[in-house]
Design a protein around this motif. Structure first.
Motif, PDB file in Angstrom:
ATOM      1  N   ALA A 339       0.835  -1.212   0.000  1.00 46.45           N
ATOM      2  CA  ALA A 339       0.000   0.000   0.000  1.00 46.45           C
ATOM      3  C   ALA A 339       0.865   1.256   0.000  1.00 46.45           C
ATOM      4  O   ALA A 339       0.468   2.289  -0.545  1.00 46.45           O
ATOM      5  N   TRP A 340       2.054   1.184   0.605  1.00 44.79           N
ATOM      6  CA  TRP A 340       2.937   2.352   0.654  1.00 44.79           C
ATOM      7  C   TRP A 340       3.389   2.750  -0.750  1.00 44.79           C
ATOM      8  O   TRP A 340       3.421   3.932  -1.094  1.00 44.79           O
ATOM      9  N   LEU A 341       3.715   1.749  -1.566  1.00 43.35           N
ATOM     10  CA  LEU A 341       4.123   2.031  -2.939  1.00 43.35           C
ATOM     11  C   LEU A 341       2.956   2.583  -3.748  1.00 43.35           C
ATOM     12  O   LEU A 341       3.104   3.566  -4.486  1.00 43.35           O
ATOM     13  N   VAL A 342       1.785   1.962  -3.600  1.00 43.75           N
ATOM     14  CA  VAL A 342       0.602   2.430  -4.324  1.00 43.75           C
ATOM     15  C   VAL A 342       0.263   3.863  -3.919  1.00 43.75           C
ATOM     16  O   VAL A 342      -0.059   4.709  -4.767  1.00 43.75           O
ATOM     17  N   PHE A 343       0.350   4.139  -2.623  1.00 40.94           N
ATOM     18  CA  PHE A 343       0.045   5.490  -2.150  1.00 40.94           C
ATOM     19  C   PHE A 343       0.930   6.521  -2.834  1.00 40.94           C
ATOM     20  O   PHE A 343       0.448   7.542  -3.335  1.00 40.94           O
ATOM     21  N   HIS A 344       2.228   6.286  -2.862  1.00 38.19           N
ATOM     22  CA  HIS A 344       3.139   7.280  -3.421  1.00 38.19           C
ATOM     23  C   HIS A 344       3.022   7.380  -4.942  1.00 38.19           C
ATOM     24  O   HIS A 344       3.284   8.446  -5.509  1.00 38.19           O
ATOM     25  N   CYS A 345       2.610   6.309  -5.593  1.00 31.35           N
ATOM     26  CA  CYS A 345       2.397   6.365  -7.045  1.00 31.35           C
ATOM     27  C   CYS A 345       1.281   7.349  -7.410  1.00 31.35           C
ATOM     28  O   CYS A 345       1.309   7.962  -8.487  1.00 31.35           O
ATOM     29  N   TRP A 346       0.298   7.504  -6.534  1.00 36.57           N
ATOM     30  CA  TRP A 346      -0.805   8.443  -6.777  1.00 36.57           C
ATOM     31  C   TRP A 346      -0.596   9.785  -6.082  1.00 36.57           C
ATOM     32  O   TRP A 346      -0.912  10.845  -6.628  1.00 36.57           O
ATOM     33  N   SER A 347      -0.063   9.765  -4.866  1.00 33.43           N
ATOM     34  CA  SER A 347       0.005  10.982  -4.068  1.00 33.43           C
ATOM     35  C   SER A 347       1.082  11.957  -4.548  1.00 33.43           C
ATOM     36  O   SER A 347       0.864  13.176  -4.550  1.00 33.43           O
ATOM     37  N   LEU A 348       2.249  11.456  -4.939  1.00 31.94           N
ATOM     38  CA  LEU A 348       3.321  12.349  -5.386  1.00 31.94           C
ATOM     39  C   LEU A 348       2.945  13.124  -6.651  1.00 31.94           C
ATOM     40  O   LEU A 348       3.115  14.354  -6.696  1.00 31.94           O
ATOM     41  N   PRO A 349       2.413  12.461  -7.701  1.00 35.26           N
ATOM     42  CA  PRO A 349       1.960  13.241  -8.862  1.00 35.26           C
ATOM     43  C   PRO A 349       0.843  14.220  -8.514  1.00 35.26           C
ATOM     44  O   PRO A 349       0.802  15.334  -9.060  1.00 35.26           O
ATOM     45  N   PHE A 350      -0.057  13.817  -7.603  1.00 37.35           N
ATOM     46  CA  PHE A 350      -1.145  14.716  -7.216  1.00 37.35           C
ATOM     47  C   PHE A 350      -0.590  15.969  -6.538  1.00 37.35           C
ATOM     48  O   PHE A 350      -1.076  17.083  -6.767  1.00 37.35           O
ATOM     49  N   LEU A 351       0.438  15.808  -5.698  1.00 34.71           N
ATOM     50  CA  LEU A 351       1.072  16.962  -5.061  1.00 34.71           C
ATOM     51  C   LEU A 351       1.686  17.891  -6.102  1.00 34.71           C
ATOM     52  O   LEU A 351       1.495  19.109  -6.051  1.00 34.71           O
ATOM     53  N   LEU A 352       2.427  17.327  -7.038  1.00 33.15           N
ATOM     54  CA  LEU A 352       3.103  18.148  -8.037  1.00 33.15           C
ATOM     55  C   LEU A 352       2.110  18.934  -8.886  1.00 33.15           C
ATOM     56  O   LEU A 352       2.289  20.132  -9.143  1.00 33.15           O
ATOM     57  N   VAL A 353       1.036  18.270  -9.312  1.00 37.53           N
ATOM     58  CA  VAL A 353       0.042  18.934 -10.160  1.00 37.53           C
ATOM     59  C   VAL A 353      -0.717  20.000  -9.386  1.00 37.53           C
ATOM     60  O   VAL A 353      -0.868  21.140  -9.845  1.00 37.53           O
ATOM     61  N   SER A 354      -1.208  19.659  -8.194  1.00 36.91           N
ATOM     62  CA  SER A 354      -2.014  20.613  -7.423  1.00 36.91           C
ATOM     63  C   SER A 354      -1.175  21.797  -6.960  1.00 36.91           C
ATOM     64  O   SER A 354      -1.601  22.960  -7.069  1.00 36.91           O
ATOM     65  N   ALA A 355       0.041  21.545  -6.466  1.00 35.51           N
ATOM     66  CA  ALA A 355       0.903  22.648  -6.019  1.00 35.51           C
ATOM     67  C   ALA A 355       1.273  23.552  -7.181  1.00 35.51           C
ATOM     68  O   ALA A 355       1.301  24.785  -7.048  1.00 35.51           O
ATOM     69  N   GLY A 356       1.551  22.947  -8.340  1.00 36.93           N
ATOM     70  CA  GLY A 356       1.889  23.743  -9.515  1.00 36.93           C
ATOM     71  C   GLY A 356       0.726  24.578 -10.003  1.00 36.93           C
ATOM     72  O   GLY A 356       0.899  25.754 -10.361  1.00 36.93           O
ATOM     73  N   LEU A 357      -0.466  24.003 -10.024  1.00 34.62           N
ATOM     74  CA  LEU A 357      -1.648  24.758 -10.483  1.00 34.62           C
ATOM     75  C   LEU A 357      -1.970  25.915  -9.558  1.00 34.62           C
ATOM     76  O   LEU A 357      -2.296  27.013 -10.024  1.00 34.62           O
ATOM     77  N   VAL A 358      -1.895  25.681  -8.247  1.00 37.30           N
ATOM     78  CA  VAL A 358      -2.150  26.771  -7.294  1.00 37.30           C
ATOM     79  C   VAL A 358      -1.145  27.896  -7.505  1.00 37.30           C
ATOM     80  O   VAL A 358      -1.508  29.087  -7.504  1.00 37.30           O
ATOM     81  N   TYR A 359       0.100  27.539  -7.708  1.00 38.37           N
ATOM     82  CA  TYR A 359       1.133  28.553  -7.927  1.00 38.37           C
ATOM     83  C   TYR A 359       0.857  29.369  -9.193  1.00 38.37           C
ATOM     84  O   TYR A 359       0.953  30.606  -9.197  1.00 38.37           O
ATOM     85  N   LEU A 360       0.484  28.680 -10.274  1.00 34.25           N
ATOM     86  CA  LEU A 360       0.240  29.366 -11.550  1.00 34.25           C
ATOM     87  C   LEU A 360      -1.036  30.189 -11.518  1.00 34.25           C
ATOM     88  O   LEU A 360      -1.091  31.293 -12.102  1.00 34.25           O
ATOM     89  N   LEU A 361      -2.069  29.707 -10.825  1.00 28.66           N
ATOM     90  CA  LEU A 361      -3.369  30.390 -10.838  1.00 28.66           C
ATOM     91  C   LEU A 361      -3.456  31.555  -9.865  1.00 28.66           C
ATOM     92  O   LEU A 361      -4.069  32.585 -10.165  1.00 28.66           O
ATOM     93  N   TRP A 362      -2.827  31.400  -8.696  1.00 33.77           N
ATOM     94  CA  TRP A 362      -3.068  32.398  -7.637  1.00 33.77           C
ATOM     95  C   TRP A 362      -1.805  33.071  -7.088  1.00 33.77           C
ATOM     96  O   TRP A 362      -1.906  34.040  -6.338  1.00 33.77           O
ATOM     97  N   LEU A 363      -0.630  32.582  -7.432  1.00 28.74           N
ATOM     98  CA  LEU A 363       0.569  33.202  -6.906  1.00 28.74           C
ATOM     99  C   LEU A 363       1.387  33.869  -8.015  1.00 28.74           C
ATOM    100  O   LEU A 363       2.352  34.526  -7.770  1.00 28.74           O
TER     101      LEU A 363
END
Length: 363
Positions: A339-363
């Motif tokens: 489950a640890w591997l599966v978690f990071h396979c989904w969570s790490l890309p989600f962090l990169l996309v969401s953090a990047g979008l927030v930065y581009l849209l509002w910062l």
């Protein structure tokens, strides 16, 4: 005591850190209670009491059974559970939402074939996204709300754009990650309410508690909730996670002792946290290594920009599993190594996309 520390390594780590930091700090031990943000601890205690009451009543399990009877496909189940996890976490805190949804998911897996690990991983992501909305959704929001001295609605409206983006991204990802195959679910009678009186009592106390906390009268609010539950259902106090409260008390002391050390202050001063963009990235990165609650407490010592800090540490709950205690709770409840591997396979890309979008849209 030794048995308790073995079961809770985080508590043991915080006690060890207290001994080390106490030897380095010039502050006397008698001043340590002044380092604790007691209004935040009081608010967290009241919410834990109320959510424990709702949990023990059996009302949430009955609601979950109702939900399961209305889905027909794997994708429909996943979307329902992700949406329920996000919604529950806004009012019951992220960890309590997991204590409701993950056992429900494990039960579903016993009666029909579902991608169990992936479902629980997405539920962990969902509670991190949903809990960011309100001051009571997670401990870091509760702390920052008390620090802001602002209203409940003000805090929620500030978090709304971020949460809307996170939830839309997560629901879209959920629709892509799960198939549309039909499920065959064996229906059973809905579970009875274990304690109907406790359910209505806890729900009735929620609004007065939040109103008093919003008016900066959280100690009076806690006193009222405690007295009512001691009179009506004292067993709630026995079942309360007192160790979690001790963990947060130690977090305040340890992190403020650390922040007060001159080398640390000099190092952080060089980062330039007065600039919003740097605070944003600092909050996300710090959350990956010390979790988002300690990150919020630590960085609040160097910046009063609670708005940016709230966005940063909530986004920081994604990525590495350590980013949020809710991630660790979900993976621990699942009890599967992969489950640890599966978690990071989904969570790490989600962090990169969401953090990047927030930065581009509002910062």
């Amino acid at each position: 005591m030794i048995s308790t520390l073995r079961r809770d390594p985080l508590l043991a780590l915080l006690l060890l850190a207290l001994l080390v930091l106490g030897s380095l700090s010039p502050l006397p031990v008698a001043s340590y209670p002044l380092l604790v943000d007691w209004p935040t601890i009081a608010a967290l205690t009241g919410l834990l009491l109320l959510t424990k009451g709702v949990e023990q009543s059996g009302g949430l399990q009955r609601a979950g059974h109702w939900l399961l009877g209305r889905v027909r496909t794997e994708r429909g189940l996943a979307l329902a559970l992700v949406a329920a996890s996000a919604g529950l976490s806004t009012v019951l805190t992220n960890d309590v939402a997991l204590f409701v949804v993950v056992p429900l998911t494990l039960g579903v897996a016993r009666i029909t074939a579902v991608p169990l690990v992936r479902l629980v991983v997405f539920e962990a992501l969902a509670v991190n996204a949903g809990s960011a909305l309100t001051p009571i959704g997670n401990p870091q929001n509760l702390f920052l709300w008390q620090q802001s001295h602002g209203g409940f609605l003000t805090f929620t409206l500030h978090m709304l754009p971020l949460v809307a983006l996170l939830v839309v991204l997560l629901l879209a990802l959920t629709a892509c990650a799960f198939s549309s195959r039909a499920m065959v679910v064996v229906q059973s009678a809905p579970p009875p309410l274990a304690d109907k009186r406790l359910l209505w009592l806890a729900l009735a106390l929620y609004l007065p508690f939040l109103v008093l906390a919003d008016l900066q009268l959280v100690l009076w609010a806690l006193a009222g909730v405690a007295l009512v539950l001691l009179w009506a259902r004292p067993r709630v106090f026995v079942l309360l996670d007192w160790g979690l409260l001790l963990v947060f008390v130690l977090m305040f002391i340890d992190l403020r002792l650390l922040a007060g050390l001159e080398p640390v202050r000099s190092l952080v001063a060089g980062v330039g946290l007065g600039e919003a963009q740097r605070l944003y990235w600092a909050g996300i990165v710090a959350s990956q290594f010390i979790s988002n609650v300690p990150a919020a407490i630590a960085l609040a010592e160097y910046s009063d920009n609670w708005r940016m800090l709230a966005w940063a540490v909530n986004i920081g709950g994604f990525g590495l599993a350590l980013g949020s205690l809710a991630n660790l709770i979900a993976l621990r409840m699942l009890g599967q190594g992969r489950a640890w591997l599966v978690f990071h396979c989904w969570s790490l890309p989600f962090l990169l996309v969401s953090a990047g979008l927030v930065y581009l849209l509002w910062l």
